[in-house]
Design a protein around this motif. Structure first.
Motif, PDB file in Angstrom:
ATOM      1  N   GLY A   1      -5.267   6.954  -2.493  1.00  0.00           N
ATOM      2  CA  GLY A   1      -5.751   7.373  -3.779  1.00  0.00           C
ATOM      3  C   GLY A   1      -4.936   6.592  -5.031  1.00  0.00           C
ATOM      4  O   GLY A   1      -4.982   5.449  -5.042  1.00  0.00           O
ATOM      5  N   GLU A   2      -4.098   7.457  -5.629  1.00  0.00           N
ATOM      6  CA  GLU A   2      -3.662   6.895  -6.875  1.00  0.00           C
ATOM      7  C   GLU A   2      -1.953   6.767  -6.426  1.00  0.00           C
ATOM      8  O   GLU A   2      -1.384   6.243  -7.202  1.00  0.00           O
TER       9      GLU A   2
ATOM     10  N   GLN B   1      -1.504   2.168  -0.267  1.00  0.00           N
ATOM     11  CA  GLN B   1      -1.773   3.016  -1.605  1.00  0.00           C
ATOM     12  C   GLN B   1      -3.056   3.951  -1.090  1.00  0.00           C
ATOM     13  O   GLN B   1      -3.982   3.602  -0.451  1.00  0.00           O
TER      14      GLN B   1
ATOM     15  N   LYS C   1       1.307   5.395  -4.606  1.00  0.00           N
ATOM     16  CA  LYS C   1       1.694   4.249  -3.766  1.00  0.00           C
ATOM     17  C   LYS C   1       2.974   4.669  -2.908  1.00  0.00           C
ATOM     18  O   LYS C   1       3.768   5.053  -2.926  1.00  0.00           O
TER      19      LYS C   1
END
Length: 191
Positions: free
Chosen positions: A29-30, A27, A32
């Motif tokens: 940051g936001e 992952q 995946k």
């Protein structure tokens, strides 16, 4: 039980070299990303290593995923360098070139034969620690052999050998004292 798949063999080699596997997927940051394995060095390295199997996804998919990870790292202002280890059939030159623009690519080739472990170590050599020769080699033992041979030498040579382990300055100092003693002795003989 050990994982004998190419990805498993790469993972084992990296773990043995001190890399830690990223649990629960990568992952940034936001975002995946799904890779068979991802690793970071436990302490000193800012390197992110992704492991992919080209047999389980297309070159185009892998190229897009790698581009995505590289961009996400860039957006997150990450200082991690990115390395991709590709197992399975060798990707095309175009795919290697495309992925090579954003990361270091290490295609392992066929690592399933009898010499597979050595082939894998060769491909992963830039990631693995160097193995240095043992200090008990012939060069490391030479001073001990000289000490053993010193029993049949004259006293001056024995003194030089004894101080050899103390370094160059100690040998120089001892050599000067031997020369000075010889000069004084020669001077006394001429009187």
């Amino acid at each position: 039980m050990t994982d004998s798949t190419p990805v498993g063999r790469v993972a084992t080699a990296l773990e043995d070299a001190g890399y830690q596997r990223i649990a629960n997927g990568l992952q940034v940051g936001e975002l995946k990303f799904q890779f068979p394995a991802a690793f970071v060095k436990a302490k000193s390295s800012a390197e992110l290593i992704l492991v992919a199997d080209i047999a389980s996804e297309s070159e185009m998919q892998l190229t897009r995923k790698v581009d995505g990870v590289a961009r996400a790292l860039d957006i997150a202002s990450s200082t991690r360098s990115l390395t991709l280890v590709v197992t399975g059939p060798r990707p095309s030159t175009a795919a290697l070139e495309s992925m090579g623009r954003v990361c270091r690519v290490l295609p392992t080739g066929n690592i399933t034969g009898d010499d597979g472990d050595q082939v894998l170590k060769n491909w992963l050599a830039v990631l693995l620690p160097l193995s240095l020769p043992q200090p008990e080699s012939a060069a490391g033992n030479s001073l001990a052999r000289i000490h053993a041979a010193a029993k049949s030498m004259d006293e001056s040579t024995k003194r030089l050998i004894e101080v050899a382990s103390l370094g160059e300055r100690a040998v120089s100092k001892e050599l000067y004292s031997i020369i000075d003693a010889a000069a004084v002795q020669a001077k006394e003989k001429t009187k």
